[in-house]
Design a protein around this motif. Structure first.
Motif, mmCIF file in Angstrom:
data_model
loop_
_atom_site.group_PDB
_atom_site.id
_atom_site.type_symbol
_atom_site.label_atom_id
_atom_site.label_comp_id
_atom_site.label_asym_id
_atom_site.label_seq_id
_atom_site.Cartn_x
_atom_site.Cartn_y
_atom_site.Cartn_z
ATOM 1 N N ILE A 142 14.381 -138.526 19.066
ATOM 2 C CA ILE A 142 14.561 -137.729 20.291
ATOM 3 C C ILE A 142 13.736 -136.450 20.205
ATOM 4 O O ILE A 142 13.077 -136.049 21.168
ATOM 5 C CB ILE A 142 16.061 -137.385 20.490
ATOM 6 C CG1 ILE A 142 16.818 -138.622 20.977
ATOM 7 C CG2 ILE A 142 16.246 -136.226 21.454
ATOM 8 C CD1 ILE A 142 16.538 -139.015 22.411
ATOM 9 N N ASP A 143 13.745 -135.821 19.035
ATOM 10 C CA ASP A 143 12.937 -134.606 18.867
ATOM 11 C C ASP A 143 11.450 -134.921 18.916
ATOM 12 O O ASP A 143 10.672 -134.203 19.553
ATOM 13 C CB ASP A 143 13.266 -133.937 17.521
ATOM 14 C CG ASP A 143 14.622 -133.251 17.551
ATOM 15 O OD1 ASP A 143 15.109 -132.968 18.657
ATOM 16 O OD2 ASP A 143 15.182 -133.012 16.461
ATOM 17 N N GLN A 144 11.058 -135.980 18.253
ATOM 18 C CA GLN A 144 9.625 -136.288 18.168
ATOM 19 C C GLN A 144 9.020 -136.724 19.503
ATOM 20 O O GLN A 144 7.826 -136.586 19.719
ATOM 21 C CB GLN A 144 9.388 -137.383 17.114
ATOM 22 C CG GLN A 144 9.487 -136.865 15.684
ATOM 23 C CD GLN A 144 8.882 -137.840 14.704
ATOM 24 O OE1 GLN A 144 9.468 -138.892 14.435
ATOM 25 N NE2 GLN A 144 7.708 -137.520 14.176
ATOM 26 N N ILE A 145 9.860 -137.273 20.390
ATOM 27 C CA ILE A 145 9.323 -137.701 21.692
ATOM 28 C C ILE A 145 9.596 -136.660 22.777
ATOM 29 O O ILE A 145 9.356 -136.920 23.956
ATOM 30 C CB ILE A 145 9.879 -139.078 22.117
ATOM 31 C CG1 ILE A 145 11.400 -139.036 22.303
ATOM 32 C CG2 ILE A 145 9.461 -140.155 21.130
ATOM 33 C CD1 ILE A 145 11.976 -140.346 22.834
ATOM 34 N N ASN A 146 10.087 -135.502 22.388
ATOM 35 C CA ASN A 146 10.331 -134.424 23.355
ATOM 36 C C ASN A 146 11.271 -134.858 24.483
ATOM 37 O O ASN A 146 11.027 -134.579 25.658
ATOM 38 C CB ASN A 146 9.018 -133.927 23.969
ATOM 39 C CG ASN A 146 8.176 -133.147 22.985
ATOM 40 O OD1 ASN A 146 8.681 -132.227 22.339
ATOM 41 N ND2 ASN A 146 6.910 -133.519 22.855
ATOM 42 N N ALA A 147 12.331 -135.577 24.128
ATOM 43 C CA ALA A 147 13.331 -135.972 25.131
ATOM 44 C C ALA A 147 14.312 -134.821 25.286
ATOM 45 O O ALA A 147 15.162 -134.600 24.429
ATOM 46 C CB ALA A 147 14.042 -137.247 24.690
ATOM 47 N N VAL A 227 10.580 -134.190 12.142
ATOM 48 C CA VAL A 227 10.993 -133.883 13.520
ATOM 49 C C VAL A 227 10.155 -132.774 14.148
ATOM 50 O O VAL A 227 10.203 -132.580 15.367
ATOM 51 C CB VAL A 227 12.485 -133.485 13.586
ATOM 52 C CG1 VAL A 227 13.359 -134.662 13.182
ATOM 53 C CG2 VAL A 227 12.767 -132.264 12.715
ATOM 54 N N ASP A 228 9.413 -132.060 13.343
ATOM 55 C CA ASP A 228 8.555 -131.006 13.895
ATOM 56 C C ASP A 228 7.226 -131.555 14.418
ATOM 57 O O ASP A 228 6.428 -130.798 14.996
ATOM 58 C CB ASP A 228 8.259 -129.943 12.817
ATOM 59 C CG ASP A 228 9.504 -129.171 12.447
ATOM 60 O OD1 ASP A 228 10.401 -129.046 13.308
ATOM 61 O OD2 ASP A 228 9.593 -128.705 11.293
ATOM 62 N N LEU A 229 6.987 -132.833 14.200
ATOM 63 C CA LEU A 229 5.701 -133.408 14.591
ATOM 64 C C LEU A 229 5.876 -134.351 15.784
ATOM 65 O O LEU A 229 6.614 -135.338 15.688
ATOM 66 C CB LEU A 229 5.081 -134.161 13.413
ATOM 67 C CG LEU A 229 4.701 -133.267 12.232
ATOM 68 C CD1 LEU A 229 4.274 -134.106 11.029
ATOM 69 C CD2 LEU A 229 3.582 -132.305 12.618
ATOM 70 N N PRO A 230 5.221 -134.055 16.885
ATOM 71 C CA PRO A 230 5.422 -134.857 18.102
ATOM 72 C C PRO A 230 4.643 -136.164 18.084
ATOM 73 O O PRO A 230 3.535 -136.231 17.549
ATOM 74 C CB PRO A 230 4.881 -133.934 19.203
ATOM 75 C CG PRO A 230 3.798 -133.149 18.530
ATOM 76 C CD PRO A 230 4.265 -132.945 17.107
ATOM 77 N N VAL A 231 5.242 -137.197 18.680
ATOM 78 C CA VAL A 231 4.508 -138.448 18.892
ATOM 79 C C VAL A 231 4.312 -138.718 20.389
ATOM 80 O O VAL A 231 3.748 -139.739 20.766
ATOM 81 C CB VAL A 231 5.221 -139.660 18.240
ATOM 82 C CG1 VAL A 231 5.273 -139.484 16.735
ATOM 83 C CG2 VAL A 231 6.607 -139.875 18.807
ATOM 84 N N TRP A 232 4.813 -137.791 21.217
ATOM 85 C CA TRP A 232 4.691 -137.986 22.667
ATOM 86 C C TRP A 232 4.471 -136.615 23.316
ATOM 87 O O TRP A 232 5.385 -136.053 23.927
ATOM 88 C CB TRP A 232 5.951 -138.650 23.218
ATOM 89 C CG TRP A 232 5.849 -139.168 24.616
ATOM 90 C CD1 TRP A 232 4.851 -138.995 25.510
ATOM 91 C CD2 TRP A 232 6.839 -139.979 25.273
ATOM 92 N NE1 TRP A 232 5.147 -139.641 26.689
ATOM 93 C CE2 TRP A 232 6.350 -140.261 26.574
ATOM 94 C CE3 TRP A 232 8.080 -140.495 24.893
ATOM 95 C CZ2 TRP A 232 7.083 -141.023 27.485
ATOM 96 C CZ3 TRP A 232 8.794 -141.254 25.803
ATOM 97 C CH2 TRP A 232 8.304 -141.520 27.074
#
Lengths: 518, 80
Positions: A142-147, A227-232
């Protein structure tokens, strides 16, 4: 002749070994040995341009042969369209679609998959409205996809992706492996028919750049689940707003994009192996392309849509294998355009293309009968800037906002809000407004563009004319519009000629403040 | 106690599909740094109500005028 069309969404061509040793935005080589293997037997087109952008408009160009962005935004197949699978059915050619491209099944688009004899839909990519459980999905993802609002039931909640992939275990659960597994199965099955057209439409390498191992760690030393690195990432400028990325974040996004490219490449290799195994090369034309690229910090942008339509987005990969071609592995500089795929594929199938199509078959280039193809290619987004190239120079004319753009369709769609329920267009008028059909359509402006002229100005993409010499300046870093007035005038004339030859509506000339040719 | 740690203008992002012509003018005339985009990937909120992304954070409301007022009342760096 059978035709296999493979589109790999958002595939930047500089990530392919066939086009460049090292991608422009990273300092490492990205493995694409299977796409490179295919390039060694195919005709490789070096000047292929997108037409109508982004995803579904591109697919209407490919499947229905319509350069739609002069008249219409993202929307459905129209009743007057004659799609490839429609025409193939009339010749008793079996047609099959294999895809995880959920936009086919979402608000804003319909009619694209219905014409195929068979279709497979691999569920769950991006915002696909598939799973509603678990209520509380993996918090790290959830954190990585900026939800931002996992509990919200509004349209296009990023948490949908986290729910869709909650039970994924290893790479075989992910989208490209599933799509290409199904495609291999379908090719084997379809090979028993006399003639077939199979379209493998892979949504990967589109974001989210959520990669399974080993691909997630292939091009980075970071922990891919940090979790600090975004995938989206959000689309926009990398140095401001919600799309802002640190260097570390941007490097990571690039690594995950690269990982996806390699994952898709390996899966694509399974298709090649199947063609080998079934002995299909001598009776099958194979086309590999993409709808558009993706900004990965190029020109300061991430994503697409809002930046100027630079070549990183619009100059797309195209490779064509035909058993009667002697141009194996040859790079050709003929200028081609997305809409040309429609008559090219039809010619490959032995079907005459309808006269009104905006495309021109480039099969003669692959067959060595011609070296040149087009004098210009026109491309862009509906209602935005207008872009043209002659294969060397690109000219990008800003939206002056002098008039609102008009949407033409038999449907009332949301021209700017593609993915939510359509709205009633109270001000619509009906008539025979399209030059390529006598079918009546609705014509309407976006409902929020009803103010006086000074209220219409929209500053997306760019405000000033842009002109680039892509032979001298491949990455389009130096705008020569102000320093080469003669070339700008020449390209402006080409733009007008191109629009006139397509019989673009007067409102397009008006909003762009373009005069007619003398 | 309310402490205003910064009075610098806000960075506002809005969607082409979400702003009315009047709101576009009001945003343009504000003292804030405004970007209008094709899509901010906030389609659910965009469909339902007015919204702005203020310094990277989503704010929703009944109108953009209300949202602009709220930004003026709670500028960047607002702490309570």
């Amino acid at each position: 002749m059978n035709v296999l069309l493979v589109s790999i969404d958002s595939l930047r061509r500089d990530f392919l070994g066939a086009y460049r040793d090292t991608p422009d935005v990273v300092d490492y080589e990205v493995k694409t040995e299977n796409l490179d293997r295919f390039a060694e037997r195919a005709t490789v087109f070096d000047a292929n341009y997108a037409g109508s952008l982004p995803c579904m408009p591109a697919r209407r160009e490919w499947l229905a042969g319509v350069r739609e962005f002069l008249w219409r935004s993202w929307g459905p197949i129209e009743p007057f369209d004659r799609t490839i699978p429609q025409l193939a059915r009339e010749e008793d050619i079996v047609t099959q679609l294999v895809t995880d491209h959920y936009h086919y099944f979402q608000h804003g688009a319909r009619g694209y998959f219905e014409d195929f004899n068979g279709f497979d839909f691999v569920r769950g990519h991006e915002y696909d409205a598939w799973k509603t459980a678990p209520r509380e999905p993996d918090s790290e993802l959830i954190d990585q996809i900026n939800a931002n609002s996992p509990e919200s039931q509004r349209f296009l909640n990023r948490a949908a992706y986290a729910r869709n992939v909650e039970e994924f275990d290893d790479y075989s659960d992910f989208f490209a492996p599933k799509v290409f597994s199904k495609a291999v199965e379908r090719i084997e099955g379809n090979s028993k028919w006399d003639q077939w057209f199979t379209y493998v439409d892979s949504f990967d390498v589109h974001e989210p750049f959520h990669c399974p191992e080993p691909y997630a760690s292939m091009y980075t030393d970071e922990d891919p689940e940090d979790v600090d690195l975004p995938v989206w990432p959000y689309y926009g400028r990398v140095k401001e707003g919600q799309s802002e990325l640190s260097k570390r974040e941007l490097d990571f996004v690039r690594s995950q994009f690269a990982g996806k490219v390699t994952m898709v490449d390996e899966q694509f290799g399974r298709l090649l192996d199947k063609l080998d195994e079934e002995g299909l090369w001598n009776e099958t034309m194979v086309v590999v392309t993409s709808d558009h690229g993706y900004f990965l910090g190029d020109h300061g942008w991430i994503g697409k849509n809002d930046p100027p339509v630079y070549d990183v987005l619009a100059r797309t990969p195209l490779m064509v294998w035909h058993p009667d071609s002697d141009r194996e592995g040859e790079h050709v500089d003929a200028l081609t355009s997305a809409v040309d795929l429609y008559p090219t594929i039809l010619e490959g199938l032995g079907i005459n293309a309808p006269e009104w199509t905006h495309g021109h078959s480039h099969l003669p280039v692959t067959l060595g009968e011609h070296d040149d193809h087009r004098d210009w290619a026109l491309y862009g987004y509906w209602g935005a800037t207008m872009n043209v190239t002659d294969g060397q120079y690109t000219y990008h004319h800003p939206n002056r906002g002098a008039e609102p753009p008009l949407n033409h369709s038999t449907s009332m769609v949301n021209p700017y809000g593609w993915f939510v329920p359509p709205e009633v267009q109270q001000e619509a008028t009906a008539g025979e407004f399209l030059p390529y059909t006598d079918a009546p359509v609705w014509r309407y402006a976006p409902s929020n563009q009803d103010g006086p002229e000074e209220h219409l100005k929209v500053s997306v993409q760019h405000d000033e004319p842009l002109l680039y010499d892509t032979e001298m300046d491949r990455r389009q870093e130096t705008n020569i519009a102000d320093t080469d007035a003669e070339k700008q005038s020449e390209m402006l004339n080409l733009l007008v000629d191109a629009m006139e030859s397509l019989e673009a509506p007067q409102t397009e000339f008006d909003r762009l403040e373009l005069g007619r040719s003398a | 106690m309310i402490i205003i740690v910064s009075l610098s203008m806000a960075f506002l992002e809005c969607c082409l599909n979400n702003v009315s012509s009047d709101a576009r003018v009001a945003l343009g005339e504000s003292d804030h740094d405004v970007r209008e985009t094709f899509c901010l990937d906030r389609c659910g909120d965009c469909y339902d109500r007015s919204f702005l992304v203020v310094d990277g954070e989503l704010r929703t409301g009944n109108s953009h005028m209300d949202l602009l007022e709220s930004v003026d009342d709670q500028p960047k760096g607002y702490e309570e």
